[in-house]
Write a protein that holds these residues in place. Structure first.
Motif, PDB file in Angstrom:
ATOM      1  N   ASN A  66       0.988  -1.381  -0.001  1.00  0.00           N
ATOM      2  CA  ASN A  66      -0.081   0.173   0.009  1.00  0.00           C
ATOM      3  C   ASN A  66       1.000   1.103  -0.015  1.00  0.00           C
ATOM      4  OD1 ASN A  66      -2.442  -1.491  -0.146  1.00  0.00           O
ATOM      5  ND2 ASN A  66      -2.593  -1.334   2.164  1.00  0.00           N
ATOM      6  N   LYS A  67       1.973   1.215   0.562  1.00  0.00           N
ATOM      7  CA  LYS A  67       2.916   2.358   0.561  1.00  0.00           C
ATOM      8  C   LYS A  67       3.665   2.669  -0.586  1.00  0.00           C
ATOM      9  CE  LYS A  67       2.499   2.892   5.135  1.00  0.00           C
ATOM     10  NZ  LYS A  67       1.747   4.201   5.520  1.00  0.00           N
ATOM     11  N   ILE A  70      -9.013   5.717  -0.924  1.00  0.00           N
ATOM     12  CA  ILE A  70      -7.754   6.647  -1.320  1.00  0.00           C
ATOM     13  C   ILE A  70      -8.077   7.733  -0.934  1.00  0.00           C
ATOM     14  CG2 ILE A  70      -5.905   6.902  -2.514  1.00  0.00           C
ATOM     15  CD1 ILE A  70      -6.895   4.812  -4.531  1.00  0.00           C
ATOM     16  N   LEU A  98       0.182   9.287  -5.810  1.00  0.00           N
ATOM     17  CA  LEU A  98       0.569  10.793  -5.480  1.00  0.00           C
ATOM     18  C   LEU A  98       0.921  11.367  -6.978  1.00  0.00           C
ATOM     19  CD1 LEU A  98       1.129  12.914  -3.479  1.00  0.00           C
ATOM     20  CD2 LEU A  98       3.502  12.185  -3.514  1.00  0.00           C
ATOM     21  N   ASP A 142      -0.252  14.639   0.151  1.00  0.00           N
ATOM     22  CA  ASP A 142      -0.001  13.007   0.539  1.00  0.00           C
ATOM     23  C   ASP A 142      -1.415  12.497   0.089  1.00  0.00           C
ATOM     24  OD1 ASP A 142       1.125  11.113   1.753  1.00  0.00           O
ATOM     25  OD2 ASP A 142       0.701  11.485   3.789  1.00  0.00           O
ATOM     26  N   VAL A 143      -0.955  11.075   0.051  1.00  0.00           N
ATOM     27  CA  VAL A 143      -1.925  10.246  -0.259  1.00  0.00           C
ATOM     28  C   VAL A 143      -1.738   8.861   0.703  1.00  0.00           C
ATOM     29  CG1 VAL A 143      -2.728   8.442  -2.188  1.00  0.00           C
ATOM     30  CG2 VAL A 143      -1.581  10.774  -2.925  1.00  0.00           C
ATOM     31  N   GLU A 144      -3.120   8.456   1.029  1.00  0.00           N
ATOM     32  CA  GLU A 144      -3.026   7.412   2.044  1.00  0.00           C
ATOM     33  C   GLU A 144      -4.252   6.397   1.483  1.00  0.00           C
ATOM     34  OE1 GLU A 144      -4.360   6.965   6.578  1.00  0.00           O
ATOM     35  OE2 GLU A 144      -3.947   8.717   5.908  1.00  0.00           O
ATOM     36  N   TYR A 145      -3.691   4.966   1.383  1.00  0.00           N
ATOM     37  CA  TYR A 145      -4.463   3.985   1.219  1.00  0.00           C
ATOM     38  C   TYR A 145      -5.123   3.347   2.471  1.00  0.00           C
ATOM     39  CZ  TYR A 145      -4.063   3.032  -3.793  1.00  0.00           C
ATOM     40  OH  TYR A 145      -3.859   2.999  -5.313  1.00  0.00           O
ATOM     41  N   ASN A 202      -7.831  -1.366   1.223  1.00  0.00           N
ATOM     42  CA  ASN A 202      -7.865  -0.648  -0.072  1.00  0.00           C
ATOM     43  C   ASN A 202      -9.499  -0.184  -0.648  1.00  0.00           C
ATOM     44  OD1 ASN A 202      -5.315  -2.048  -2.345  1.00  0.00           O
ATOM     45  ND2 ASN A 202      -5.397  -1.265  -0.324  1.00  0.00           N
ATOM     46  N   LYS A 216       2.010   1.765  -3.555  1.00  0.00           N
ATOM     47  CA  LYS A 216       0.987   2.290  -4.347  1.00  0.00           C
ATOM     48  C   LYS A 216       0.549   3.783  -4.018  1.00  0.00           C
ATOM     49  CE  LYS A 216      -1.972  -1.203  -3.350  1.00  0.00           C
ATOM     50  NZ  LYS A 216      -3.214  -2.140  -3.273  1.00  0.00           N
ATOM     51  N   GLU A 217       0.743   4.085  -2.866  1.00  0.00           N
ATOM     52  CA  GLU A 217       0.376   5.631  -2.549  1.00  0.00           C
ATOM     53  C   GLU A 217       1.378   6.426  -3.226  1.00  0.00           C
ATOM     54  OE1 GLU A 217      -0.931   4.788   2.180  1.00  0.00           O
ATOM     55  OE2 GLU A 217       1.155   5.912   1.669  1.00  0.00           O
ATOM     56  N   LYS A 218       2.785   6.046  -3.620  1.00  0.00           N
ATOM     57  CA  LYS A 218       3.739   6.975  -4.176  1.00  0.00           C
ATOM     58  C   LYS A 218       3.126   6.994  -5.588  1.00  0.00           C
ATOM     59  CE  LYS A 218       7.582   5.384  -1.323  1.00  0.00           C
ATOM     60  NZ  LYS A 218       8.855   4.788  -1.405  1.00  0.00           N
TER      61      LYS A 218
END
Length: 302
Positions: free
Chosen positions: A78-79, A114, A86, A104-107, A111, A81-83
């Protein structure tokens, strides 16, 4: 009393209480819990303890399980995928020409959603952006506007002291900070000297505020008349941390139109060695009259 554990989902994030539900859990372990946002992966930062029921925000959700190796792998994925999310969202913002800055983006762990965090000067119509993002990621999309303090907390950096930002490293919640705190600590009211990189008053102004209030108790103010072992005098300077003041002795009392005559030299006294006698010096002799506060708009800092 209710048995709880404290779980944190982000570094220096807020601590949330959960019911361990008879699971043997220790501080430092990772757990899977159910939150209002869905199933989440978090770290136990407060071991099992009992707290009063009134301190709990009902309903208290239970811990689903201690995180297993598979959960650790999903969290790492998930970390990553967050990149990617973004970068994708930044491109979409440019495409729609929106006046907003993605932070920032957070999953969520499952899932199911988002969350995109952004800053903007005002309201932003991002309905078309949400539709575009939903078509790409095929899941629920939430865009959440945050303030400048939250932005600094998420991005991290170095403060004026040269150390990493408190809010990004250990400060869980933002506490109210006011100009009054800077005044009571005799700090310069120049905004560039008492504001952090977020542009707001530095959080550290709060750290020593309670101690300053305690130390200042029963201390005379500058310009106040006091009785010293050598006689009456007027306070011209004060050191709160040392609980001491500097006093100029009154050589001649004010009579008629004549003003009080003060000694050229000042003497230092501990607050326990002097006694306040009330009253203040004449305006022309008041040590405060020469104090000039730098003109600045401080309202934006509070």
């Amino acid at each position: 009393m209710i048995k709880v554990i404290g779980v944190r989902f982000k570094k220096a994030g807020k601590i949330y209480y959960f019911d361990p539900d008879d699971i043997i859990i220790e501080k430092g372990q990772n757990v899977i819990v159910e939150t209002a946002r869905g199933v989440e992966f978090g770290e136990v930062v407060v071991g099992p303890k009992e707290i009063p029921e009134e301190d709990i925000v009902s309903p208290l959700k239970k811990v689903l399980r201690i995180a297993m190796l598979e959960d650790e792998i999903i969290n790492r994925e998930n970390k990553e995928k967050e990149k990617e999310a973004l970068e994708c969202c930044i491109d979409k913002i440019d495409k729609h020409q929106l006046d907003m800055k993605l932070i920032d983006v957070e999953y969520t762990f499952d899932n199911n959603k988002i969350i995109f965090y952004f800053t903007a000067d005002g309201r932003v119509d991002f309905r078309e952006l949400v539709k575009d993002l939903a078509s790409v990621f095929k899941t629920r999309i939430e865009l959440r506007q945050i303030g400048v303090r939250d932005e600094a907390k998420m991005l991290n950096g170095l403060g004026p002291c040269g150390r990493q930002l408190c809010c990004a490293n250990w400060l869980g919640d933002f506490e109210p900070v006011s100009i009054k705190m800077a005044k009571e600590q005799n700090l310069s009211l120049n905004p560039t000297k008492i504001s952090g990189i977020c542009g707001r008053l530095m959080c550290c102004l709060k750290y020593e505020h309670d101690m300053y209030q305690k130390l200042k108790k029963n201390m005379p103010e500058i310009g106040e008349k006091v009785m010293t072992p050598e006689g009456k005098g007027i306070v011209v300077e004060k050191n709160t941390l040392l609980e001491s003041v500097k006093v100029k002795l009154i050589l001649q009392e004010a009579k008629g139109n004549k003003e009080e005559k003060l000694s050229d030299d000042s003497c230092a006294y501990h607050k326990d060695d002097i006694k306040k006698i009330g009253g203040c010096c004449k305006k022309s002799e008041c040590p405060k009259k020469d104090v000039v506060v730098e003109e600045a708009d401080l309202s934006e800092l509070e």
